[in-house]
Design a protein around this motif. Sequence first.
Motif, short mmCIF file in Angstrom:
data_model
loop_
_atom_site.label_atom_id
_atom_site.label_comp_id
_atom_site.label_asym_id
_atom_site.label_seq_id
_atom_site.Cartn_x
_atom_site.Cartn_y
_atom_site.Cartn_z
N UNK A 47 0.84 -1.20 0.00
CA UNK A 47 0.00 0.00 0.00
C UNK A 47 0.88 1.25 0.00
N UNK A 48 1.88 1.28 0.86
CA UNK A 48 2.77 2.45 0.91
C UNK A 48 3.56 2.61 -0.39
N UNK A 49 3.99 1.49 -0.96
CA UNK A 49 4.67 1.53 -2.26
C UNK A 49 3.74 2.14 -3.33
N UNK A 60 -0.30 4.63 -10.90
CA UNK A 60 0.33 3.45 -10.32
C UNK A 60 0.86 2.54 -11.43
N UNK A 61 1.80 1.65 -11.10
CA UNK A 61 2.41 0.80 -12.12
C UNK A 61 1.54 -0.39 -12.52
N UNK A 68 8.54 -6.12 -9.98
CA UNK A 68 9.98 -5.82 -10.01
C UNK A 68 10.36 -4.89 -8.86
N UNK A 69 9.57 -3.86 -8.64
CA UNK A 69 9.85 -2.92 -7.55
C UNK A 69 9.66 -3.56 -6.18
N UNK A 70 8.63 -4.38 -6.04
CA UNK A 70 8.37 -5.07 -4.77
C UNK A 70 9.55 -5.96 -4.39
N UNK A 94 -4.68 -3.39 -5.11
CA UNK A 94 -3.80 -2.69 -4.17
C UNK A 94 -3.99 -1.18 -4.29
N UNK A 95 -4.19 -0.69 -5.50
CA UNK A 95 -4.44 0.75 -5.68
C UNK A 95 -5.76 1.14 -5.02
N UNK A 96 -6.77 0.31 -5.19
CA UNK A 96 -8.07 0.61 -4.57
C UNK A 96 -7.95 0.65 -3.05
N UNK A 97 -7.34 -0.38 -2.47
CA UNK A 97 -7.20 -0.45 -1.02
C UNK A 97 -6.32 0.69 -0.50
N UNK A 98 -5.36 1.13 -1.30
CA UNK A 98 -4.47 2.23 -0.89
C UNK A 98 -5.18 3.58 -0.89
#
Length: 109
Positions: A47-49, A60-61, A68-70, A94-98
């Motif tokens: 979420x923070x990422x 968002x990616x 790759x970033x994770x 993840x974008x939605x939850x973030x």
Amino acid sequence: MGYVVAGNELETDDDGYLLQPDYSEEVVNVIAAAEGIELTPRHWEIINYMRDQYREHGHTPHFRSMLKDINEFWPEADSKAVYDLFPMGPAKQAAKVAGLPQPLGKGGY
């Protein structure tokens, strides 16, 4: 459908994504509960990422870039591990939850 957070209803699109980003922890808790996700420290890392990516790039990616970033902060992560956290599609869910707006295209840039 909107989410009610601290007595305020937040506007969403038809798919339940916020129209404006909200970076509060309470928003994450409300949306995660609505998505049936019990948050863990790993969820919060992602979420923070996602929030950092949105702040830096304005979106968002897509999943390949995301994974790759994770791997930089969670080296043993593979697609299954990330899907276990966000089973409806990590780049979008993840974008939605973030608390971010719906990703562009098929899950980001």
